[in-house]
Design a protein around this motif. Structure first.
Motif, PDB file in Angstrom:
ATOM      1  N   VAL A  49     -16.420  -5.290  -0.476  1.00 24.36           N
ATOM      2  CA  VAL A  49     -15.706  -5.456  -1.740  1.00 24.36           C
ATOM      3  C   VAL A  49     -14.754  -6.637  -1.589  1.00 24.36           C
ATOM      4  N   ASN A  50     -14.846  -7.555  -2.524  1.00 24.76           N
ATOM      5  CA  ASN A  50     -14.113  -8.811  -2.448  1.00 24.76           C
ATOM      6  C   ASN A  50     -13.102  -8.864  -3.590  1.00 24.76           C
ATOM      7  N   VAL A  51     -11.808  -8.702  -3.266  1.00 24.88           N
ATOM      8  CA  VAL A  51     -10.787  -8.718  -4.313  1.00 24.88           C
ATOM      9  C   VAL A  51     -10.162 -10.100  -4.427  1.00 24.88           C
ATOM     10  N   GLY A  52      -9.778 -10.452  -5.663  1.00 24.06           N
ATOM     11  CA  GLY A  52      -9.156 -11.742  -5.908  1.00 24.06           C
ATOM     12  C   GLY A  52      -7.752 -11.806  -5.331  1.00 24.06           C
ATOM     13  N   VAL A  53      -7.301 -12.995  -5.044  1.00 19.11           N
ATOM     14  CA  VAL A  53      -6.001 -13.178  -4.384  1.00 19.11           C
ATOM     15  C   VAL A  53      -4.835 -12.651  -5.231  1.00 19.11           C
ATOM     16  N   HIS A  54      -5.018 -12.585  -6.559  1.00 23.30           N
ATOM     17  CA  HIS A  54      -3.933 -12.131  -7.433  1.00 23.30           C
ATOM     18  C   HIS A  54      -4.092 -10.666  -7.854  1.00 23.30           C
ATOM     19  N   GLN A  55      -4.956  -9.922  -7.186  1.00 15.99           N
ATOM     20  CA  GLN A  55      -5.193  -8.532  -7.569  1.00 15.99           C
ATOM     21  C   GLN A  55      -4.549  -7.540  -6.601  1.00 15.99           C
ATOM     22  N   GLU A  56      -4.261  -6.341  -7.121  1.00 13.19           N
ATOM     23  CA  GLU A  56      -3.782  -5.250  -6.280  1.00 13.19           C
ATOM     24  C   GLU A  56      -4.966  -4.341  -5.956  1.00 13.19           C
ATOM     25  N   VAL A  57      -5.195  -4.099  -4.680  1.00 12.08           N
ATOM     26  CA  VAL A  57      -6.365  -3.338  -4.230  1.00 12.08           C
ATOM     27  C   VAL A  57      -6.389  -1.950  -4.862  1.00 12.08           C
TER      28      VAL A  57
END
Length: 364
Positions: A45-53
């Motif tokens: 799972v690849n989350v964006g740098v500005h997202q909260e997991v």
């Protein structure tokens, strides 16, 4: 002009999201523009740098299945990367790259569109995505790194909608079933479009041909330099650090809510999802009519300056609720951020909407 073409073996998630940084470092130091291609050896799972997991990922499922959660340096939304993708990274000197996101994507993604068209697929560029009859077949992002610009993306060769839907956080299982169905309605793949998955070597050959034609360049087949590999390994190790993976979550440990609550006569905690061009997810803690803390997350892209969102959050701490609009406007005027997904007015409208919630109104 001569470019490098680098094809790598399958990689884990941590190496997937750091490869282009080491290449960007090489290009920044005077190296050749590079087209890098490879794919994932297993799902992550690849989350964006500005997202909260915690807002984006079904951590119970991913931990149970041993699926890694990886935070990348690029913006955009959470995506589940599988071996059914073919990933590409276009790394060029900054002075060659158009200054607006729209022109940047048109310049460097048109060859990818043309590759898909060469298979009889009705592909077209829509913002930073490539779509087929309205369905996304390729998601892309961009970032600046020192003196280089990176455009990164993928071609969906095949889709595992069931796995993808289970990795993403949703309000209920019923909603998950609905999401899986909707995913099938708005995502497509090469396999769905033409009935088979072409060999990767053939796709690479066509990518090279289309980039050469469109950009008037010539490729030389190459390997990464020892310096690139050394930096790449260091960066991959850094990405495995949970402090980085949960950086955005840990920055705002007290703001973990998806609703609005009045805590007492002076304190309220409120969350809102606001759809600008991209999604803004804002959580605010109000104390004594001031913004005590704010989290601004979402699937937008900040091209420059680095760290703008964190600086913006910090600038709003302690600000009277009647004056946050002035602070937001001044930050945008002073820093002149290049953002794909929202403007200053969008952010102000989102916070305005949040401030109108009954739970907030009762304490301000």
């Amino acid at each position: 002009m001569s470019w490098r073409f680098v094809s790598l073996p399958p990689q884990d998630g941590y190496h997937m999201v750091t490869s282009f940084v080491s290449v960007a470092d090489y290009v920044s130091r005077g190296g050749k523009d590079t087209l890098l291609v490879f794919y994932a050896d297993k799902p992550f799972v690849n989350v964006g740098v500005h997202q909260e997991v915690w807002l984006e990922v079904n951590l119970e499922f991913t931990k149970k299945m041993g699926i890694s959660v990886v935070r990348r340096d690029l913006g955009g939304g959470t995506v589940v990367i599988t071996p059914g993708e073919h990933d590409y990274f276009i790394v060029v000197r900054a002075e060659e790259a158009p200054s607006t996101p729209k022109a940047l994507y048109e310049k460097y993604l048109t060859p990818v569109v043309n590759v898909l068209k060469s298979y009889g697929i009705n592909a077209e560029l829509r913002d930073q995505d490539i779509v087929v009859n309205g369905k996304k077949i390729s998601g892309n992002g961009a970032m600046t790194y020192d003196k280089a610009v990176v455009v990164t993306g993928n071609i969906l060769l095949s889709l595992d909608v069931d796995l993808i839907s289970k990795c993403v956080k949703v309000p209920s299982e019923k909603f998950r079933d609905k999401m899986a169905k909707e995913m099938s309605d708005w995502l497509t793949s090469v396999e769905k479009e033409i009935g088979y998955v072409p060999p990767r070597e053939e796709i690479n050959k066509r990518l090279k041909e289309e980039f050469e034609k469109w950009l008037n360049v010539k490729f030389e087949d190459a390997s990464l330099t020892p310096e690139e590999i050394q930096l790449w390994e260091k960066l991959a190790r850094d990405k495995m650090n949970e402090e980085w993976v949960y950086y955005k979550d840990n920055r705002h440990p007290e703001l973990k809510t998806e609703r609005c609550v009045k805590i007492n006569n002076a304190v309220a905690l409120c969350h809102i999802d606001y759809k600008a061009r991209k999604l803004l997810r804002i959580t605010v803690k109000i104390v004594s009519k001031k913004i005590d803390e704010i989290s601004i997350s979402g699937d937008f892209f900040v091209m420059s300056p680095k760290g703008f969102i964190e600086e913006l959050e910090d600038s709003l701490k302690g600000v009277d609720v009647a004056k946050y609009q002035e602070v937001v406007k001044k930050m945008f005027e002073d820093k002149k951020p290049v953002i794909f997904g929202f403007a200053a007015d969008d952010l102000i409208k989102a916070i305005d909407e949040l401030m109108k919630k009954p739970e907030v109104q009762e304490v301000i």
